[in-house]
Write an enzyme that holds these catalytic residues in place. Structure first.
Site, PDB file in Angstrom:
ATOM      1  CG  HIS A 123      -2.337   0.497   1.695  1.00 34.41           C
ATOM      2  ND1 HIS A 123      -1.974   2.334   1.833  1.00 34.41           N
ATOM      3  CD2 HIS A 123      -3.412   1.386   0.399  1.00 34.41           C
ATOM      4  CE1 HIS A 123      -2.710   3.205   1.662  1.00 34.41           C
ATOM      5  NE2 HIS A 123      -3.733   2.226   1.307  1.00 34.41           N
ATOM      6  CG  ASP A 200       0.462  -2.209   5.993  1.00 35.36           C
ATOM      7  OD1 ASP A 200      -0.202  -2.389   6.789  1.00 35.36           O
ATOM      8  OD2 ASP A 200       0.592  -1.882   4.886  1.00 35.36           O
ATOM      9  CD  GLN A 203      -7.082  -4.540   4.317  1.00 35.31           C
ATOM     10  OE1 GLN A 203      -8.200  -5.494   4.733  1.00 35.31           O
ATOM     11  NE2 GLN A 203      -7.039  -3.261   3.658  1.00 35.31           N
ATOM     12  CE  LYS A 226      -7.025  -0.012   6.116  1.00 33.79           C
ATOM     13  NZ  LYS A 226      -7.890   0.323   5.285  1.00 33.79           N
ATOM     14  CB  CYS A 364      -3.537   2.800  -1.216  1.00 33.36           C
ATOM     15  SG  CYS A 364      -5.182   4.622  -1.321  1.00 33.36           S
TER      16      CYS A 364
HETATM   17  C1  LIG Z   1      -2.202  -2.867   3.329  1.00 30.05           C
HETATM   18  C2  LIG Z   1      -3.049  -2.060   4.204  1.00 30.05           C
HETATM   19  N1  LIG Z   1      -2.063  -1.114   4.477  1.00 30.05           N
HETATM   20  C3  LIG Z   1      -1.713   0.443   4.603  1.00 30.05           C
HETATM   21  C4  LIG Z   1      -3.387   0.789   5.043  1.00 30.05           C
HETATM   22  C5  LIG Z   1      -3.503   2.136   5.028  1.00 30.05           C
HETATM   23  O1  LIG Z   1      -4.185   2.332   6.719  1.00 30.05           O
HETATM   24  P1  LIG Z   1      -4.871   3.663   7.099  1.00 30.05           P
HETATM   25  O2  LIG Z   1      -5.335   4.387   6.072  1.00 30.05           O
HETATM   26  O3  LIG Z   1      -5.587   3.550   7.673  1.00 30.05           O
HETATM   27  O4  LIG Z   1      -3.958   4.741   7.088  1.00 30.05           O
HETATM   28  C6  LIG Z   1      -4.320   0.836   4.114  1.00 30.05           C
HETATM   29  C7  LIG Z   1      -6.065   1.229   4.251  1.00 30.05           C
HETATM   30  O5  LIG Z   1      -5.845   1.431   2.711  1.00 30.05           O
HETATM   31  C8  LIG Z   1      -4.359  -1.097   3.334  1.00 30.05           C
HETATM   32  O6  LIG Z   1      -4.764  -1.782   3.091  1.00 30.05           O
END
Ligand SMILES: Cc1ncc(COP(=O)(O)O)c(C=O)c1O
Ligand SMILES: Cc1ncc(COP(=O)(O)O)c(C=O)c1O
Lengths: 406, 142, 406, 142
Positions: A123, A200, A203, A226, A364
């Protein structure tokens, strides 16, 4: 099995309808999950009965609010199997958690010529902070390639770790392909060379049991929104060994020990990393989400959602001209797909008219899309409140989409 | 198929999507401008010449959803050989329609195919993508 | 006059009692304010009916949530009299807002030998970021002194601005002394020399009308939780002229235009500064707080609370052996005081037993306390839901405190 | 005055606050240790010698609230001339009391004056400030 009727009653939004009166089929859980009444009411109750600033308050509201806040830290510690409450830092979300590490750990531990290793499916939140850190420090960003199935190759991980590699950062579960990455193996390989690993977990948390202790990761970031909790709150786990080396990220109230006009010394862990008034109600709401998940059971949740997601992948793959994007051996609750000749945004709009909420675009992960030579995908992602009937509704709607364009 | 769907993906849109008009690259065009929507990833190029005040040899190429593609296609069919003022006029009328204002003036009928998109604010940018880029270009040329 | 009975009914927490059954008298509003049902219910309603991630969603929930989020940006713009929605950046709170400026503006505009000018009464959040930036950049931090009345001298401001001064940072209202600072004059003086001014508005917004346009400040930061809104959300206003020069603060989703593995270009303003999923419910709740404040009227609020606070200062000053700390000409809703021989924490604890919530300590202004040669103060701070009767209860309780220690 | 207040600021506490025992600096003490509570700003120094295992010439000085001051004062009166083990023993008992555990062993009566503070968790650190510093020092000396 879960008692779905009961669970669905906990989520008031699931009875929403769209403008055409079609009932909501919410399959955009990878973007954000819905919140049960237990979380919503906990937040209201906090504001109605216990709201106060924390840590310095002598009055009873201050004591109550501080207790609720710090008890949630313990809940989070236990929830992810951390050893110490000090290792739990409250942040806005995964993005801020990773930025904190890139800034605090990065500034002290990454220097000219060093290398940072990530995968090609990260991401933007787990790519751009490292990319920009590398540019700033004249370090290098190495990318583990992603196969057409949407997987990484563990041999490539080994071969791309060099003597200059100072950090490995990898998503637990890919948000665009659904791949469950072999993070345990990656961590073992990296640790054999003494290299810390950031996971990270955006998910993963809330969809399966996560234990940072048995993973043995060094950093783990995730978002409350999430995992059926509030927006605006997330967690960064940092293993004690790295935490004590890291400099503060933001400066302000609550994070100092002693200050003069000339200099400051910083508070004990983890407060050093939580400058200013935190999202107290958000933290308390996160605690309620954890309680709720425990009440269902994370093993059950994992089994149920993975089954549902496999059912979805299988069923959708029977639609003509529809390709499933990413066919990993281990799949989380996410399925991406594309029609040959129909743009993902058109798919999503037509589904929206039918009350079905999915996401369309690059999710993203632009560079991943570029490497796969697609502009984006349609992505459906389930949670434990979804069921096969909803997948069948999606299936029929997708056939209708095809008809419109034929 | 519900009435809503029928009207949202109107046959005009579907036709221009599957068979876009003036859909070709022209690297020797006097002007090549980009129309990019970072939210969707839609990405077109508009190719055209300006003879004095007249837009000529207008074509487009690139990738996008049915809505942005058909809208760009219609743009090229409507405005090739037209004066800049005519573009500005039609563009203004079109924007009025898309913002839900009552329609007083005549507007080319094909454009009315996009009115159901008003109910999907996230997609309006797809409709106006090519139009906005051309407007921006013309403004910057003034 | 305000209709107090009606207003108090909006704030459910005001009917809380402590363990001894004493009714809450909440006089800790400078630490955080309480939330009306209108704010609490708006947050619940968001989660129950509109919750979705924003900006990229095609489905109806995504559209609704984005609209609610972006409409609040417009509300904030109008609320503080900004010219453009682009100038409104959502942050966690005042602390993060100031850190963002110190990081983004500071990194490009402050260099070796430069000077930053602040006052001696700044909250740690408006001191430590500048202090640490100065250390890092080998720049200098200059301090405008605070008189025994708790005021700054406008001539000293002029004289302390040098050719090397690159930024002035000043609190609108002092959180420990209640002083309303002459920010308009300071801004005029600084602007005559072309120097931008940051105003820490944590204690001003929600208690009086604030107009960044007529102030002509360049940066203005404030916290939602101190203006009857949710925790975890705040606003940084940046004048367009500076905004476009500033580099992003955090990297991740929602803040990019285009990304490859090698590099990224950033999104339009203000999204460039809002990386990751923001506190969507918090923003929506902040909008409800603004609506609520408008429904009462900020002029009325200012008149009412300043009158109440003057009443408090006057009444408490009649207690023997009690000193009011800070006697500024213009006072916000805050009064600090000390007994000759009784520690502020003992005062606060005894008041707590009587249900009265005040704060005791250095109020995150340690250097100010050092300069005044006191370890801290007791601080009572009012909001528009307080009344003179509550001040009288405080007065009687303070006399009881004195009796215990005599 | 309510009963609660009477018991919270017990006369023992008030007495030691207004007339603290062994309240003096002694710069030539063998050991000078700091007791600092960053939350409250309470700041004391403890001065003492160690003759073998025996704490002697124990005094304290500094600034703090009535609770931290009286507790430190009582600490000096109770433990001057006592063995390290006795300190550890009493400290453990005291901590048990403060964490609300039932009392099995005998504990010096003055210390019971602090039990009402249990209802004010934010103030417990004030009670234990001097005690904790001494414990930490003794642990680090081991
Ligand atoms: C794999 C992953 N990493 C990071 C993020 C970023 O999370 P947040 O927007 O809650 O900071 C997301 C969410 O879109 C994600 O799916
Ligand atoms: C004057 C002032 N500035 C800054 C802050 C910090 O605000 P926050 O903790 O909401 O970031 C406060 C609040 O304590 C304050 O009173």
């Amino acid at each position: 099995m879960l008692s779905l009727t009961q669970i669905r009653e906990d989520f008031p939004i699931l009875s929403r309808t769209n403008k055409s009166g079609e009932k909501l089929v919410y399959l955009d859980n990878a973007a954000t999950t819905q919140k049960p009444n237990q979380v919503i009411d906990t937040i209201s109750n906090f504001y109605k009965n216990h709201n106060s600033n924390i840590h310095r308050g002598i009055h009873f509201l201050g004591v109550e609010a501080t207790e609720l806040y710090e008890n949630t830290r313990k809940k989070v510690r236990d929830f992810i199997g951390a050893n110490h409450t000090e290792e739990i830092i409250f942040v806005r979300g995964t993005t801020e958690g990773i930025n904190l590490v890139a800034s605090s750990f990065g500034s002290s531990s990454i220097t000219v010529g060093d290398r940072i290793l990530i995968t090609g499916m990260e991401h933007h939140s787990n790519l751009i902070p490292w990319q920009q850190l590398a540019r700033q420090k004249k370090a290098h960003l190495d990318i583990i390639s992603v196969s057409s199935n949407g997987e990484i190759n563990i041999e490539e991980v080994s071969s791309k770790i060099t003597n200059d590699t100072k950090l490995v950062a990898i998503s637990h579960i890919s948000n665009s392909l659904g791949t469950i990455n072999p993070v345990e193996e990656v961590i073992q390989i990296a640790h054999r060379r003494g290299i810390p690993v950031l996971v990270d977990g955006a998910q993963a948390v809330g969809h399966q049991p996560v234990n940072v202790n048995s993973l043995d990761c060094d950093f783990y970031a995730f978002s409350g929104h999430k995992m059926f909790g509030p927006t605006g709150i997330g967690v960064l786990y940092v293993k004690e060994e790295y935490l004590s080396q890291m400099s503060p990220y933001q400066f302000g109230g609550e994070m100092i020990r002693s200050v003069t006009y000339e200099d400051a010394s910083f508070a004990d862990l983890p407060h050093r990393f939580e400058a200013g008034t935190p999202d107290i109600a958000g933290v308390v709401g996160l605690g309620a989400a954890i309680d709720y998940l425990h009440s269902i059971g994370l093993d059950k949740i994992k089994a149920y959602t993975e089954d549902l997601s496999l059912y979805m992948a299988k069923k959708l793959s029977t639609i003509e001209d529809l390709q499933i994007i990413g066919k990993p051996q281990f799949r989380g609750s996410i399925v991406s797909f594309n029609f040959d000749q129909i743009h993902p945004h058109d798919v999503a709009t037509i589904l929206d008219e039918k009350g079905i909420a999915i996401r369309a675009g690059h999710h993203c992960t632009m560079p991943l899309m570029q490497s796969m030579n697609i502009p984006g995908t349609s992505r459906a992602s389930v949670a434990f409140y979804n069921d096969k009937n909803e997948i069948d509704i999606l299936y029929e709607a997708l056939k209708a989409v095809k008809n419109i364009f034929n | 198929m519900s009435d809503n769907l029928k009207s949202l993906y109107h046959e005009v849109i579907l036709k221009h999507n599957s068979d876009p008009q003036n859909f070709k690259k022209r690297e020797d065009a006097k002007y090549i401008i980009e129309a990019y929507n970072p939210v969707c990833g839609d990405q077109f190029k508009l190719y055209f010449d300006l003879d004095g005040n007249t837009i000529s040899n207008l074509s487009f190429h690139g990738y996008g959803c049915a809505i942005s593609k058909s809208s760009a296609s219609i743009l090229t069919t409507l405005l090739n050989g037209k004066k800049v003022e005519e573009f500005i006029n039609i563009n203004d009328l079109f924007n009025n329609v898309l913002s839900g204002k009552p329609l007083n003036d005549k507007i080319p009928e094909e454009l009315l195919a996009f009115t159901p998109v008003i109910a999907h604010p996230g997609r309006i940018k797809c409709v106006t993508l090519g139009w906005d880029s051309l407007t921006e270009f013309l403004n910057s040329e003034k």
